[in-house]
Design an enzyme around this catalytic site. Structure first.
Site, PDB file in Angstrom:
ATOM      1  N   LYS A   1       5.872  -8.311   9.066  1.00  0.00           N
ATOM      2  CA  LYS A   1       6.582  -9.027   8.006  1.00  0.00           C
ATOM      3  C   LYS A   1       7.996  -8.449   7.839  1.00  0.00           C
ATOM      4  O   LYS A   1       8.391  -7.507   8.518  1.00  0.00           O
ATOM      5  CB  LYS A   1       5.811  -8.903   6.687  1.00  0.00           C
ATOM      6  CG  LYS A   1       4.468  -9.618   6.685  1.00  0.00           C
ATOM      7  CD  LYS A   1       3.814  -9.531   5.319  1.00  0.00           C
ATOM      8  CE  LYS A   1       2.501 -10.290   5.261  1.00  0.00           C
ATOM      9  NZ  LYS A   1       1.882 -10.213   3.927  1.00  0.00           N
TER      10      LYS A   1
ATOM     11  N   GLN B   1       4.397   0.781   2.523  1.00  0.00           N
ATOM     12  CA  GLN B   1       5.029  -0.021   1.484  1.00  0.00           C
ATOM     13  C   GLN B   1       5.118   0.745   0.178  1.00  0.00           C
ATOM     14  O   GLN B   1       4.523   1.809   0.002  1.00  0.00           O
ATOM     15  CB  GLN B   1       4.232  -1.312   1.262  1.00  0.00           C
ATOM     16  CG  GLN B   1       2.777  -1.085   0.840  1.00  0.00           C
ATOM     17  CD  GLN B   1       2.022  -2.392   0.670  1.00  0.00           C
ATOM     18  OE1 GLN B   1       1.730  -2.790  -0.457  1.00  0.00           O
ATOM     19  NE2 GLN B   1       1.695  -3.061   1.778  1.00  0.00           N
TER      20      GLN B   1
ATOM     21  N   HIS C   1       6.080  -0.439  -4.264  1.00  0.00           N
ATOM     22  CA  HIS C   1       6.363  -1.533  -5.184  1.00  0.00           C
ATOM     23  C   HIS C   1       7.398  -1.086  -6.208  1.00  0.00           C
ATOM     24  O   HIS C   1       7.344   0.043  -6.710  1.00  0.00           O
ATOM     25  CB  HIS C   1       5.082  -1.976  -5.884  1.00  0.00           C
ATOM     26  CG  HIS C   1       3.997  -2.342  -4.919  1.00  0.00           C
ATOM     27  ND1 HIS C   1       4.101  -3.400  -4.052  1.00  0.00           N
ATOM     28  CD2 HIS C   1       2.794  -1.759  -4.658  1.00  0.00           C
ATOM     29  CE1 HIS C   1       3.008  -3.468  -3.310  1.00  0.00           C
ATOM     30  NE2 HIS C   1       2.212  -2.488  -3.653  1.00  0.00           N
TER      31      HIS C   1
ATOM     32  N   LYS D   1       4.590  -4.057  -9.836  1.00  0.00           N
ATOM     33  CA  LYS D   1       3.315  -4.348  -9.190  1.00  0.00           C
ATOM     34  C   LYS D   1       2.490  -3.064  -9.022  1.00  0.00           C
ATOM     35  O   LYS D   1       2.122  -2.693  -7.909  1.00  0.00           O
ATOM     36  CB  LYS D   1       3.547  -5.008  -7.830  1.00  0.00           C
ATOM     37  CG  LYS D   1       2.292  -5.634  -7.228  1.00  0.00           C
ATOM     38  CD  LYS D   1       2.579  -6.120  -5.810  1.00  0.00           C
ATOM     39  CE  LYS D   1       1.320  -6.672  -5.175  1.00  0.00           C
ATOM     40  NZ  LYS D   1       1.495  -6.958  -3.739  1.00  0.00           N
TER      41      LYS D   1
ATOM     42  N   GLU E   1      -0.778  -0.833  -8.777  1.00  0.00           N
ATOM     43  CA  GLU E   1      -2.073  -1.196  -8.201  1.00  0.00           C
ATOM     44  C   GLU E   1      -3.068  -0.054  -8.367  1.00  0.00           C
ATOM     45  O   GLU E   1      -2.685   1.111  -8.391  1.00  0.00           O
ATOM     46  CB  GLU E   1      -1.941  -1.492  -6.699  1.00  0.00           C
ATOM     47  CG  GLU E   1      -1.044  -2.653  -6.362  1.00  0.00           C
ATOM     48  CD  GLU E   1      -0.804  -2.799  -4.869  1.00  0.00           C
ATOM     49  OE1 GLU E   1      -0.468  -3.917  -4.442  1.00  0.00           O
ATOM     50  OE2 GLU E   1      -0.918  -1.793  -4.117  1.00  0.00           O
TER      51      GLU E   1
ATOM     52  N   SER F   1       0.773  -2.480   5.741  1.00  0.00           N
ATOM     53  CA  SER F   1       2.099  -1.895   5.947  1.00  0.00           C
ATOM     54  C   SER F   1       2.339  -0.624   5.135  1.00  0.00           C
ATOM     55  O   SER F   1       1.732  -0.396   4.092  1.00  0.00           O
ATOM     56  CB  SER F   1       3.175  -2.927   5.573  1.00  0.00           C
ATOM     57  OG  SER F   1       3.054  -3.310   4.217  1.00  0.00           O
TER      58      SER F   1
ATOM     59  N   HIS G   1       2.724   4.100   0.282  1.00  0.00           N
ATOM     60  CA  HIS G   1       1.298   4.046   0.581  1.00  0.00           C
ATOM     61  C   HIS G   1       1.015   3.019   1.664  1.00  0.00           C
ATOM     62  O   HIS G   1       1.847   2.168   1.981  1.00  0.00           O
ATOM     63  CB  HIS G   1       0.479   3.705  -0.676  1.00  0.00           C
ATOM     64  CG  HIS G   1       0.764   2.346  -1.248  1.00  0.00           C
ATOM     65  ND1 HIS G   1       1.831   2.103  -2.093  1.00  0.00           N
ATOM     66  CD2 HIS G   1       0.134   1.144  -1.093  1.00  0.00           C
ATOM     67  CE1 HIS G   1       1.834   0.827  -2.439  1.00  0.00           C
ATOM     68  NE2 HIS G   1       0.816   0.210  -1.840  1.00  0.00           N
TER      69      HIS G   1
ATOM     70  N   ARG H   1       8.552  -3.222   2.286  1.00  0.00           N
ATOM     71  CA  ARG H   1       7.867  -2.720   3.478  1.00  0.00           C
ATOM     72  C   ARG H   1       8.860  -2.096   4.455  1.00  0.00           C
ATOM     73  O   ARG H   1      10.015  -2.515   4.524  1.00  0.00           O
ATOM     74  CB  ARG H   1       7.119  -3.855   4.188  1.00  0.00           C
ATOM     75  CG  ARG H   1       6.076  -4.558   3.343  1.00  0.00           C
ATOM     76  CD  ARG H   1       5.433  -5.704   4.104  1.00  0.00           C
ATOM     77  NE  ARG H   1       4.414  -6.384   3.308  1.00  0.00           N
ATOM     78  CZ  ARG H   1       4.668  -7.395   2.476  1.00  0.00           C
ATOM     79  NH1 ARG H   1       5.909  -7.836   2.339  1.00  0.00           N
ATOM     80  NH2 ARG H   1       3.692  -7.950   1.772  1.00  0.00           N
TER      81      ARG H   1
END
Length: 421
Positions: A299, A109, A111, A134, A136, A107, A274, A293
């Site tokens: 979702k 998205q 964070h 979160k 990454e 997706s 991203h 998202r």
């Protein structure tokens, strides 16, 4: 008997639909490498989870240890984390280490940072299940494609001119405001936010009609032998085939298309838009399930939160390649050290000429994954030799070293996740 503080793990596999199938998947190859008796089916092998996440807690492969999972072991023996990590993260392993094998796009998205995560969790705990951030890091194992961050404004303006269907969603007013803002960073961010939000908030019938028209036009131009790169045609058609009628297909005109060659990395900090598109990568992240998202997904989507939270600082795709650093004290070690305390990833590449190598101790628990090569590992804290081969995963307690006696003719490649506070 003294505690065993270095031991192998059997790690959880996630079979999400977007993963590569069977032995096309790097995840599946690592699973069968680590366990030759593993049966690989023709189903997606999307993620290998190496850590103590409650939805995929690693199993301990050492019958001398009474705890069955890594999470239970850490709860029993929190000193294994290292004193700084134990205190900073309340006795929890602060990261989840992964391998991803992406076949279809994930997706659009971002964070949240910790403040926003706490607010979202308080308001919508069913969608945002914890209060942590979160961040990454993705490190390519194969050529890896993704979207990351907003393109330079000049590129977005060029697409607004060349792609009338995209222009129709943003609208004349927002496009003109973006054009007038060029050269003024504050105004550019504001205008970019307005333009992106307008597009993402379009009524479904409006954007589906425009998307269908765009796909039809690009398909016809391609069939006629015309160059469709001005409309980002190949990527558009690929995403539309995976997510037909999805507003996220238009995000390719706002976000950088980033291609990582093996060993290159992207760091995805808070509020960075991203999407992973295709390829295999190492990923390390802070322990959280908070993802906002707004496209290329079936979702829950939260367009309002995503558009409000994003970092609207345009920058070229090249700026999204995260710089790694050679360790001055060890030519085999490359550090991927992001600006967060939760994790650092270390690549260890031992050349064929070296047959004995010591994995140095660090003041943090770490997880070690073998990507290539074979060795016999010895460590005082293991109390027995450990056979290491492609797919082997080890938990190494803080301040423990590991001696590798390498038998493979081409050396070894390992990745290590830890928290270097």
């Amino acid at each position: 008997m003294e505690e065993v503080r270095v031991f192998p793990l059997t790690c959880a596999v996630q079979n999400y639909a977007w993963g590569k199938a069977g032995l096309d998947s790097e995840v599946a190859k690592l699973v069968v490498g680590g366990d030759p008796l593993a049966v690989i089916e023709e189903k997606p092998y999307a993620e290998l989870w190496m850590g103590a996440h409650p939805k995929g807690d690693a199993q301990i492969k050492d019958n001398r240890i009474t705890q069955t999972t890594l999470g239970q072991w850490i709860a029993h023996y929190p000193a294994c984390l290292g004193s700084k990590v134990k205190d900073a993260f309340q006795g929890q392993l602060p990261f989840l280490f992964k391998v991803l094998s992406v076949n279809t796009a994930l997706s659009i998205q971002a964070h949240p940072n910790k403040d926003l995560a706490a607010r979202l969790h308080a308001q919508f705990p069913e969608h945002y299940p914890d209060t942590n951030h979160k961040p990454e890091m993705a490190i390519a194992l194969t050529r890896f494609q993704g979207l990351c961050g907003f393109r330079p404004v000049e590129e977005i303006l060029a697409f607004l001119q060349r792609v009338p269907e995209f222009h129709a969603l943003g609208g004349n007013e927002a496009a003109e405001e973006l054009q007038r803002a060029v050269g003024d960073n504050a105004r550019t961010s504001q205008a970019l936010k307005k333009c992106f939000t307008r597009m993402m908030s379009c009524e479904k019938k409006v954007f589906v009609d425009e998307l269908n028209e765009l796909v039809k036009r690009v398909t016809e131009e391609g069939a006629a032998g015309k160059d469709t790169s001005g409309s980002n045609g190949d990527l558009l058609l690929r995403l539309h085939s995976q997510y037909p009628g999805d507003i996220g297909c238009f995000s390719i005109y706002f976000l950088n298309y980033v291609v990582l060659e093996p060993g290159q990395a992207m760091f995805l900090g808070a509020n960075e838009p991203h999407a992973y598109l295709y390829g295999d990568c190492i990923e390390c992240m802070a322990c959280s399930d908070n993802t906002v998202r707004a496209g290329l997904t079936r979702k829950y989507i939260d367009v309002g939160t995503l558009c409000e939270m994003l970092n609207y600082s345009p920058a070229p795709a090249s700026s999204k390649i995260f710089p790694c650093v050679q360790d001055p004290s060890d030519p085999c070690v490359t550090l991927y050290d992001p600006p967060v305390p939760d994790f650092t990833v270390i690549k260890i590449q031992v050349p064929a000429s070296v047959k004995d190598y010591t994995v140095a101790p660090v003041d943090s628990a770490s997880i070690l994954l073998v990507i290539e090569g074979d060795a016999m590992a010895t460590a005082p804290a293991a109390h027995s030799d450990i056979t290491m081969r492609r797919g082997t995963v080890l938990f190494v307690s803080a301040n423990e070293s590991l001696s590798l006696h390498i038998s493979s003719p081409s050396g070894m490649v390992l990745f290590r996740a830890c928290s270097l506070l």
